[in-house]
Motif scaffolding. Sequence first.
Motif, PDB file in Angstrom:
ATOM      1  N   SER A 282       0.826  -1.203   0.000  1.00 47.36           N
ATOM      2  CA  SER A 282       0.000   0.000   0.000  1.00 47.36           C
ATOM      3  C   SER A 282       0.864   1.258   0.000  1.00 47.36           C
ATOM      4  CB  SER A 282      -0.921   0.018   1.221  1.00 47.36           C
ATOM      5  OG  SER A 282      -1.814  -1.061   1.199  1.00 47.36           O
ATOM      6  N   LEU A 283       2.004   1.200   0.691  1.00 46.37           N
ATOM      7  CA  LEU A 283       2.896   2.351   0.711  1.00 46.37           C
ATOM      8  C   LEU A 283       3.408   2.656  -0.690  1.00 46.37           C
ATOM      9  CD1 LEU A 283       5.012   1.502   3.898  1.00 46.37           C
ATOM     10  CD2 LEU A 283       2.797   2.636   3.750  1.00 46.37           C
ATOM     11  N   VAL A 284       3.790   1.602  -1.397  1.00 46.99           N
ATOM     12  CA  VAL A 284       4.287   1.785  -2.759  1.00 46.99           C
ATOM     13  C   VAL A 284       3.160   2.214  -3.687  1.00 46.99           C
ATOM     14  CG1 VAL A 284       5.432   0.660  -4.695  1.00 46.99           C
ATOM     15  CG2 VAL A 284       6.087   0.064  -2.356  1.00 46.99           C
ATOM     16  N   ALA A 285       2.010   1.548  -3.580  1.00 46.69           N
ATOM     17  CA  ALA A 285       0.890   1.860  -4.467  1.00 46.69           C
ATOM     18  C   ALA A 285       0.406   3.294  -4.271  1.00 46.69           C
ATOM     19  CB  ALA A 285      -0.255   0.875  -4.230  1.00 46.69           C
ATOM     20  N   GLY A 286       0.322   3.743  -3.024  1.00 44.93           N
ATOM     21  CA  GLY A 286      -0.113   5.101  -2.758  1.00 44.93           C
ATOM     22  C   GLY A 286       0.851   6.131  -3.313  1.00 44.93           C
ATOM     23  N   ARG A 287       2.123   5.868  -3.118  1.00 43.29           N
ATOM     24  CA  ARG A 287       3.135   6.803  -3.632  1.00 43.29           C
ATOM     25  C   ARG A 287       3.119   6.819  -5.159  1.00 43.29           C
ATOM     26  NH1 ARG A 287       5.931  10.956  -1.065  1.00 43.29           N
ATOM     27  NH2 ARG A 287       6.165  12.040  -3.048  1.00 43.29           N
ATOM     28  N   VAL A 288       3.002   5.638  -5.773  1.00 40.85           N
ATOM     29  CA  VAL A 288       2.957   5.564  -7.238  1.00 40.85           C
ATOM     30  C   VAL A 288       1.749   6.320  -7.766  1.00 40.85           C
ATOM     31  CG1 VAL A 288       2.560   4.006  -9.183  1.00 40.85           C
ATOM     32  CG2 VAL A 288       4.273   3.427  -7.472  1.00 40.85           C
ATOM     33  N   LEU A 289       0.600   6.140  -7.126  1.00 42.32           N
ATOM     34  CA  LEU A 289      -0.627   6.805  -7.575  1.00 42.32           C
ATOM     35  C   LEU A 289      -0.484   8.322  -7.516  1.00 42.32           C
ATOM     36  CD1 LEU A 289      -3.548   6.568  -8.495  1.00 42.32           C
ATOM     37  CD2 LEU A 289      -4.231   6.431  -6.093  1.00 42.32           C
ATOM     38  N   ALA A 290       0.069   8.833  -6.429  1.00 52.03           N
ATOM     39  CA  ALA A 290       0.223  10.280  -6.286  1.00 52.03           C
ATOM     40  C   ALA A 290       1.225  10.833  -7.285  1.00 52.03           C
ATOM     41  CB  ALA A 290       0.660  10.612  -4.862  1.00 52.03           C
ATOM     42  N   ASP A 291       2.389  10.205  -7.359  1.00 52.48           N
ATOM     43  CA  ASP A 291       3.434  10.740  -8.229  1.00 52.48           C
ATOM     44  C   ASP A 291       3.117  10.505  -9.694  1.00 52.48           C
ATOM     45  OD1 ASP A 291       5.070  11.760  -6.164  1.00 52.48           O
ATOM     46  OD2 ASP A 291       5.798   9.750  -5.739  1.00 52.48           O
ATOM     47  N   PHE A 292       2.395   9.435 -10.005  1.00 48.24           N
ATOM     48  CA  PHE A 292       1.965   9.243 -11.390  1.00 48.24           C
ATOM     49  C   PHE A 292       0.998  10.353 -11.797  1.00 48.24           C
ATOM     50  CE2 PHE A 292      -1.411   7.519 -14.186  1.00 48.24           C
ATOM     51  CZ  PHE A 292      -0.665   7.459 -15.351  1.00 48.24           C
ATOM     52  N   SER A 293       0.179  10.811 -10.865  1.00 51.24           N
ATOM     53  CA  SER A 293      -0.755  11.902 -11.164  1.00 51.24           C
ATOM     54  C   SER A 293      -0.001  13.174 -11.547  1.00 51.24           C
ATOM     55  CB  SER A 293      -1.658  12.174  -9.958  1.00 51.24           C
ATOM     56  OG  SER A 293      -2.419  11.031  -9.629  1.00 51.24           O
TER      57      SER A 293
ATOM     58  N   ASN B 101       3.118  13.292 -12.639  1.00 51.92           N
ATOM     59  CA  ASN B 101       3.832  13.028 -13.888  1.00 51.92           C
ATOM     60  C   ASN B 101       2.891  13.091 -15.083  1.00 51.92           C
ATOM     61  OD1 ASN B 101       6.453  12.730 -12.900  1.00 51.92           O
ATOM     62  ND2 ASN B 101       6.169  10.569 -12.445  1.00 51.92           N
ATOM     63  N   ALA B 102       1.661  12.602 -14.901  1.00 52.14           N
ATOM     64  CA  ALA B 102       0.675  12.679 -15.980  1.00 52.14           C
ATOM     65  C   ALA B 102       0.392  14.134 -16.340  1.00 52.14           C
ATOM     66  CB  ALA B 102      -0.610  11.962 -15.569  1.00 52.14           C
ATOM     67  N   TRP B 103       0.299  14.983 -15.326  1.00 50.78           N
ATOM     68  CA  TRP B 103       0.098  16.402 -15.600  1.00 50.78           C
ATOM     69  C   TRP B 103       1.280  16.975 -16.369  1.00 50.78           C
ATOM     70  CZ3 TRP B 103      -2.588  20.401 -16.570  1.00 50.78           C
ATOM     71  CH2 TRP B 103      -2.056  21.681 -16.446  1.00 50.78           C
TER      72      TRP B 103
ATOM     73  N   LEU C 281       0.754   5.752 -24.455  1.00 48.90           N
ATOM     74  CA  LEU C 281       2.074   5.164 -24.251  1.00 48.90           C
ATOM     75  C   LEU C 281       2.931   6.053 -23.357  1.00 48.90           C
ATOM     76  CD1 LEU C 281       2.976   3.799 -27.809  1.00 48.90           C
ATOM     77  CD2 LEU C 281       2.448   2.461 -25.766  1.00 48.90           C
ATOM     78  N   CYS C 282       2.853   7.358 -23.561  1.00 45.21           N
ATOM     79  CA  CYS C 282       3.617   8.288 -22.713  1.00 45.21           C
ATOM     80  C   CYS C 282       3.187   8.172 -21.257  1.00 45.21           C
ATOM     81  CB  CYS C 282       3.437   9.714 -23.207  1.00 45.21           C
ATOM     82  SG  CYS C 282       4.133  10.043 -24.846  1.00 45.21           S
ATOM     83  N   LEU C 283       1.885   8.038 -21.034  1.00 48.53           N
ATOM     84  CA  LEU C 283       1.387   7.886 -19.661  1.00 48.53           C
ATOM     85  C   LEU C 283       1.861   6.573 -19.051  1.00 48.53           C
ATOM     86  CD1 LEU C 283      -2.250   9.224 -20.161  1.00 48.53           C
ATOM     87  CD2 LEU C 283      -0.377  10.372 -18.976  1.00 48.53           C
ATOM     88  N   LEU C 284       1.922   5.529 -19.870  1.00 45.73           N
ATOM     89  CA  LEU C 284       2.447   4.250 -19.385  1.00 45.73           C
ATOM     90  C   LEU C 284       3.897   4.402 -18.941  1.00 45.73           C
ATOM     91  CD1 LEU C 284       2.412   1.152 -18.985  1.00 45.73           C
ATOM     92  CD2 LEU C 284       2.998   0.942 -21.415  1.00 45.73           C
ATOM     93  N   TYR C 285       4.699   5.087 -19.745  1.00 46.01           N
ATOM     94  CA  TYR C 285       6.098   5.295 -19.364  1.00 46.01           C
ATOM     95  C   TYR C 285       6.192   6.131 -18.083  1.00 46.01           C
ATOM     96  CZ  TYR C 285       6.549   4.123 -24.343  1.00 46.01           C
ATOM     97  OH  TYR C 285       6.440   3.535 -25.578  1.00 46.01           O
ATOM     98  N   GLY C 286       5.258   7.072 -17.923  1.00 44.46           N
ATOM     99  CA  GLY C 286       5.233   7.854 -16.689  1.00 44.46           C
ATOM    100  C   GLY C 286       5.026   6.972 -15.480  1.00 44.46           C
ATOM    101  N   LEU C 287       4.133   5.990 -15.596  1.00 45.48           N
ATOM    102  CA  LEU C 287       3.893   5.050 -14.504  1.00 45.48           C
ATOM    103  C   LEU C 287       5.120   4.187 -14.245  1.00 45.48           C
ATOM    104  CD1 LEU C 287       1.945   3.604 -12.529  1.00 45.48           C
ATOM    105  CD2 LEU C 287       1.277   2.132 -14.444  1.00 45.48           C
TER     106      LEU C 287
END
Length: 259
Positions: free
Chosen positions: A111-122, A124-126, A155-161
Motif C-alpha cells: 500500500s505504501l508503494v501503491a499510494g506513492r505511485v498513484l500520487a506521483d503518477f498523477s 507526472n501525468a500532468w 504510451l507516454c502515460l504508461l512510461y510515466g507510470l
Amino acid sequence: MTTATLVRPERPPAAGVAALQIAQRALRKYVRTPGLLVMGMVQAAMFLFSFRFVFGGALRAGSGAYVAFLTPGYVATIVLFSGGAVAVGVAEDRAGGFTDRLLSLPIPRLSLVAGRVLADFSTNAWSILFTAGVGFAFGFRLPGSALQGVGALGLCLLYGLVFTAVFIVIGLYAPNPQGAQGMSMIAFVLAFIASTYVPPSTMPGWLQPFAKYQPVTPMVNAVRSALVGGTHDLAAALIWSAAILVVFTPIAVLRYRRA
C-alpha cells in the motif's frame, strides 16, 4: 465476580483504502507547495523551447521538420526530467519521519508503494499533458488522426507510470533528499543517449549499441510510430515497461519492509 469487557481492536484499513489515503497526503503536499509543479512546468517549457528554437535550426532528423521528430520524443521522456522531484519527495518523507509513522501502522507494505505511485503518477501525468500542450504551441502538429494521437499519449502515460516506480526506489535508497536529486541525474543519460533528440545512427559507432538497445529508444520510437498508426518497436517498449515494473516494484516493497 467481575466480568471483563472485551474490546475488539480496530480493523486495519484495506490495502486499497490505505493506498488512497497515502496518495491523498502526497498530493496535498504538492497543492500546498505549488512551486514544485510550477518549476517543473517552467523547466519542461524551457528545455523544449531550447531544442525547438535554439538548437533546432542546426539539427536534422530525416526529411521532415525537426519539431515533428523532437516533440514526441521529448513528451515521452519528460518523466525522466520531472522524476527527480518524486525521488526527492520520497527521501524527504524518510528524513522527516513520515515513512516511519507509516511503517508503524498495520497496513500492507504494498500500500505504501501503491499510494506513492498513484500520487506521483498523477503529477507526472500532468507534466506529460502540459508538455504535449507546449509542443503544440511551439508548432507541432499531429501527423495522423486524433485517435492515433490519443494512443501515443497513452504510451507516454504508461512510461510515466513505469519510471515513477524507478524514482521511488531511488528515493528509498538515497541517503538524503540531496542525494536523491543527484542519483536522479542518471535519468538524463537515458534521455539524451537515445533516439529522443537525434537518431542513434548519427552518434559515434561505439555509442550506437547503447543508444539503440537501452529502454528509452524503443519507447520513443513506439510513440512516434503510434502517431501515424504504426507499431514499430511497440513490442519492445511494452516488454521493457513490464520488465521495469516487475523488477522495481518488489524492490520498493522490500525496501519499505526492511526500513
